[in-house]
Design a protein around this motif. Structure first.
Motif, PDB file in Angstrom:
ATOM      1  N   GLU A 194       0.846  -1.189   0.000  1.00 29.14           N
ATOM      2  CA  GLU A 194       0.000   0.000   0.000  1.00 29.14           C
ATOM      3  C   GLU A 194       0.886   1.246   0.000  1.00 29.14           C
ATOM      4  O   GLU A 194       1.916   1.280   0.681  1.00 29.14           O
ATOM      5  CB  GLU A 194      -0.892   0.034   1.260  1.00 29.14           C
ATOM      6  N   ILE A 195       0.463   2.254  -0.723  1.00 28.15           N
ATOM      7  CA  ILE A 195       1.191   3.527  -0.711  1.00 28.15           C
ATOM      8  C   ILE A 195       1.062   4.141   0.689  1.00 28.15           C
ATOM      9  O   ILE A 195      -0.011   4.115   1.285  1.00 28.15           O
ATOM     10  CB  ILE A 195       0.613   4.493  -1.769  1.00 28.15           C
ATOM     11  N   SER A 196       2.172   4.645   1.204  1.00 29.61           N
ATOM     12  CA  SER A 196       2.172   5.179   2.573  1.00 29.61           C
ATOM     13  C   SER A 196       2.957   6.487   2.623  1.00 29.61           C
ATOM     14  O   SER A 196       3.545   6.934   1.629  1.00 29.61           O
ATOM     15  CB  SER A 196       2.808   4.168   3.537  1.00 29.61           C
ATOM     16  N   LEU A 197       2.990   7.067   3.828  1.00 28.24           N
ATOM     17  CA  LEU A 197       3.787   8.282   4.026  1.00 28.24           C
ATOM     18  C   LEU A 197       5.256   8.057   3.662  1.00 28.24           C
ATOM     19  O   LEU A 197       5.948   9.000   3.281  1.00 28.24           O
ATOM     20  CB  LEU A 197       3.674   8.763   5.478  1.00 28.24           C
ATOM     21  N   ALA A 198       5.722   6.810   3.780  1.00 28.19           N
ATOM     22  CA  ALA A 198       7.119   6.515   3.404  1.00 28.19           C
ATOM     23  C   ALA A 198       7.361   6.879   1.940  1.00 28.19           C
ATOM     24  O   ALA A 198       8.404   7.451   1.592  1.00 28.19           O
ATOM     25  CB  ALA A 198       7.428   5.040   3.660  1.00 28.19           C
ATOM     26  N   ASP A 199       6.382   6.561   1.100  1.00 29.73           N
ATOM     27  CA  ASP A 199       6.525   6.887  -0.324  1.00 29.73           C
ATOM     28  C   ASP A 199       6.446   8.397  -0.562  1.00 29.73           C
ATOM     29  O   ASP A 199       7.093   8.915  -1.470  1.00 29.73           O
ATOM     30  CB  ASP A 199       5.435   6.164  -1.121  1.00 29.73           C
ATOM     31  N   CYS A 200       5.654   9.076   0.273  1.00 32.63           N
ATOM     32  CA  CYS A 200       5.560  10.543   0.162  1.00 32.63           C
ATOM     33  C   CYS A 200       6.908  11.203   0.468  1.00 32.63           C
ATOM     34  O   CYS A 200       7.154  12.334   0.033  1.00 32.63           O
ATOM     35  CB  CYS A 200       4.512  11.105   1.128  1.00 32.63           C
ATOM     36  N   CYS A 201       7.746  10.524   1.243  1.00 27.75           N
ATOM     37  CA  CYS A 201       9.093  11.056   1.525  1.00 27.75           C
ATOM     38  C   CYS A 201      10.115  10.553   0.518  1.00 27.75           C
ATOM     39  O   CYS A 201      11.028  11.288   0.126  1.00 27.75           O
ATOM     40  CB  CYS A 201       9.526  10.648   2.937  1.00 27.75           C
ATOM     41  N   LEU A 202       9.982   9.285   0.111  1.00 31.06           N
ATOM     42  CA  LEU A 202      11.012   8.684  -0.751  1.00 31.06           C
ATOM     43  C   LEU A 202      11.077   9.338  -2.134  1.00 31.06           C
ATOM     44  O   LEU A 202      12.177   9.661  -2.621  1.00 31.06           O
ATOM     45  CB  LEU A 202      10.760   7.176  -0.894  1.00 31.06           C
ATOM     46  N   ILE A 203       9.926   9.501  -2.763  1.00 33.49           N
ATOM     47  CA  ILE A 203       9.948   9.972  -4.161  1.00 33.49           C
ATOM     48  C   ILE A 203      10.543  11.389  -4.265  1.00 33.49           C
ATOM     49  O   ILE A 203      11.370  11.646  -5.150  1.00 33.49           O
ATOM     50  CB  ILE A 203       8.532   9.864  -4.795  1.00 33.49           C
ATOM     51  N   PRO A 204      10.181  12.325  -3.376  1.00 31.66           N
ATOM     52  CA  PRO A 204      10.846  13.643  -3.423  1.00 31.66           C
ATOM     53  C   PRO A 204      12.358  13.570  -3.184  1.00 31.66           C
ATOM     54  O   PRO A 204      13.122  14.336  -3.776  1.00 31.66           O
ATOM     55  CB  PRO A 204      10.145  14.424  -2.295  1.00 31.66           C
ATOM     56  N   GLN A 205      12.795  12.636  -2.342  1.00 33.12           N
ATOM     57  CA  GLN A 205      14.238  12.524  -2.119  1.00 33.12           C
ATOM     58  C   GLN A 205      14.933  11.973  -3.358  1.00 33.12           C
ATOM     59  O   GLN A 205      16.075  12.347  -3.642  1.00 33.12           O
ATOM     60  CB  GLN A 205      14.519  11.661  -0.881  1.00 33.12           C
ATOM     61  N   VAL A 206      14.258  11.098  -4.085  1.00 30.91           N
ATOM     62  CA  VAL A 206      14.821  10.598  -5.346  1.00 30.91           C
ATOM     63  C   VAL A 206      14.930  11.758  -6.354  1.00 30.91           C
ATOM     64  O   VAL A 206      15.934  11.872  -7.069  1.00 30.91           O
ATOM     65  CB  VAL A 206      13.964   9.443  -5.931  1.00 30.91           C
ATOM     66  N   PHE A 207      13.931  12.614  -6.383  1.00 34.86           N
ATOM     67  CA  PHE A 207      13.991  13.795  -7.272  1.00 34.86           C
ATOM     68  C   PHE A 207      15.242  14.614  -6.965  1.00 34.86           C
ATOM     69  O   PHE A 207      15.988  15.006  -7.865  1.00 34.86           O
ATOM     70  CB  PHE A 207      12.730  14.660  -7.095  1.00 34.86           C
ATOM     71  N   ASN A 208      15.473  14.855  -5.671  1.00 36.19           N
ATOM     72  CA  ASN A 208      16.680  15.607  -5.293  1.00 36.19           C
ATOM     73  C   ASN A 208      17.942  14.856  -5.691  1.00 36.19           C
ATOM     74  O   ASN A 208      18.918  15.459  -6.147  1.00 36.19           O
ATOM     75  CB  ASN A 208      16.700  15.849  -3.778  1.00 36.19           C
ATOM     76  N   ALA A 209      17.938  13.545  -5.501  1.00 35.49           N
ATOM     77  CA  ALA A 209      19.125  12.749  -5.850  1.00 35.49           C
ATOM     78  C   ALA A 209      19.443  12.889  -7.337  1.00 35.49           C
ATOM     79  O   ALA A 209      20.608  13.016  -7.732  1.00 35.49           O
ATOM     80  CB  ALA A 209      18.885  11.277  -5.486  1.00 35.49           C
ATOM     81  N   ILE A 210      18.405  12.883  -8.158  1.00 37.08           N
ATOM     82  CA  ILE A 210      18.609  13.039  -9.610  1.00 37.08           C
ATOM     83  C   ILE A 210      19.162  14.440  -9.905  1.00 37.08           C
ATOM     84  O   ILE A 210      20.099  14.612 -10.689  1.00 37.08           O
ATOM     85  CB  ILE A 210      17.281  12.790 -10.362  1.00 37.08           C
ATOM     86  N   MET A 211      18.581  15.442  -9.221  1.00 34.95           N
ATOM     87  CA  MET A 211      19.023  16.825  -9.388  1.00 34.95           C
ATOM     88  C   MET A 211      20.513  16.959  -9.049  1.00 34.95           C
ATOM     89  O   MET A 211      21.240  17.712  -9.687  1.00 34.95           O
ATOM     90  CB  MET A 211      18.189  17.679  -8.428  1.00 34.95           C
ATOM     91  N   TYR A 212      20.946  16.203  -8.047  1.00 30.85           N
ATOM     92  CA  TYR A 212      22.353  16.255  -7.622  1.00 30.85           C
ATOM     93  C   TYR A 212      23.202  15.164  -8.296  1.00 30.85           C
ATOM     94  O   TYR A 212      24.292  14.853  -7.819  1.00 30.85           O
ATOM     95  CB  TYR A 212      22.447  16.184  -6.098  1.00 30.85           C
ATOM     96  N   LYS A 213      22.652  14.577  -9.364  1.00 35.23           N
ATOM     97  CA  LYS A 213      23.417  13.633 -10.202  1.00 35.23           C
ATOM     98  C   LYS A 213      23.958  12.430  -9.425  1.00 35.23           C
ATOM     99  O   LYS A 213      25.087  11.975  -9.653  1.00 35.23           O
ATOM    100  CB  LYS A 213      24.567  14.369 -10.907  1.00 35.23           C
TER     101      LYS A 213
END
Lengths: 222, 222
Positions: B161-180
């Motif tokens: 099930e989608i949870s608050l964990a996913d609400c935190c993980l996906i934005p952090q992945v966005f930042n990780a991509i931004m920082y290469k």
């Protein structure tokens, strides 16, 4: 309950995140045993500890057949499973104020002044930057915390009941003192700290009263 | 409900903490209006924003006559007051796993790579250190997150099930991509991100789809 069935808290005396959990366990009158882990020395007990928590981070609480990690997570797990001596208000808005204080410290201050980060900083910018950096971020965070507490604190951080907010605030004040931050700038924080630092649950949890405390260490060095 | 009564989210497009809240509001089908605040420019809307949140930090959610601040606090406030489309499991141990992932990101990664910290670092150690520092701490945190998710993720971060964990993980992945950051090192994180990044609630919340997004900016510069 035999002592072998008691929850086990893997703790390091000067870890402010371990300190948070020790306070909550004491406030809730939960009996537990402490297993000290010297996260700095990375010795024998650290190797053994990794079988309990592969992350190698304290605090970790062995309870109900599970290992619970991350300090705020542990606090909320205790609150959900052992609701006596509640550390969260029942009103949803008051609950949000408690979580707000916790998060300002847990996310906005503590991670920016912990030992791992300061060691990494030293490798880049030199040893002289450690203390200045820690002071900068503690002051930055405490200015915001003070502003908020001045509007909604009562006897304690949120109203007149001790809450998880106090479990986070008092350990952060300990760190601030360790890093020689001038606390006179933060009268509300100082008042709440003075109210609680000698409370039995907080006193017993204090880093200086832990079995693994080495009082001879230079407290500002790491 | 008239639009003037809708909750107002004060948000900055590239703030990963704002992104967390946008996802949760979308997943819960809560209608809201967005008030963009450019926290970097510190212009007119920032001055006005300080009347809503004296801390001057996004995200801030104006809801139920209150201003709720700090992103995880907002997520839990929404979960407590609008429990439909639950983002927390009912089982206490599963709840602890969700909070664990959130805290590893919220406390262990995001604060160490945010714009304010990187600017302060630059003033001490020079501009060249910004990207290396961000990559160091994202990798340090993602190694731990990957290890944990590899043991308990299902289709999503914790179970199926989608949870608050996913609400935190996906934005952090966005930042990780931004920082290469090289995400190939984190197959579980990458799998969950690929699962969710095109989900309508996540897609609509994506920084690049925000009204205040300036796609021409150099995404790795701050």
């Amino acid at each position: 309950m035999s002592s072998s069935k008691l929850p086990v808290l893997y703790s390091y005396w000067r870890s402010s995140c371990s300190y948070r959990v020790r306070i909550a366990l004491n406030l809730k009158n939960i009996q537990y045993t402490i297993e000290p882990v010297d996260i700095l020395k990375k010795g024998q007990n650290c190797t053994k500890f990794r079988q309990v928590n592969p992350m190698g981070k304290v605090p970790a609480l062995l309870i109900d057949g599970h290992t619970i990690v991350e300090s705020l997570n542990i606090l909320h797990y205790l609150e959900e499973t052992q609701p006596n001596h509640a550390l969260m208000p029942s009103d949803v808005y008051q609950r949000s104020k408690v979580r707000e204080v916790c998060e300002m410290i847990q996310s906005g201050i503590q991670p920016l002044q912990n030992v791992g980060l300061l060691s990494h900083l030293e490798s880049i910018a030199g040893k002289d930057e450690r203390l200045k950096w820690a002071q900068h971020w503690i002051n930055n965070g405490f200015r915001a915390v003070e502003k908020q507490l001045a509007t909604y604190s009562g006897k304690y951080s949120v109203g007149d009941e001790i809450s998880l907010a106090d479990c986070c605030l008092i350990p952060q004040v300990f760190n601030a003192i360790m890093y020689k931050v001038d606390l006179e700038q933060y009268p509300t924080i100082l008042r709440i700290n003075n109210e609680l630092v000698h409370h039995p649950a907080f006193y017993a949890a204090n880093p200086l009263n832990q079995p693994d405390c080495d009082k001879l260490k230079n407290k500002t060095d790491s």
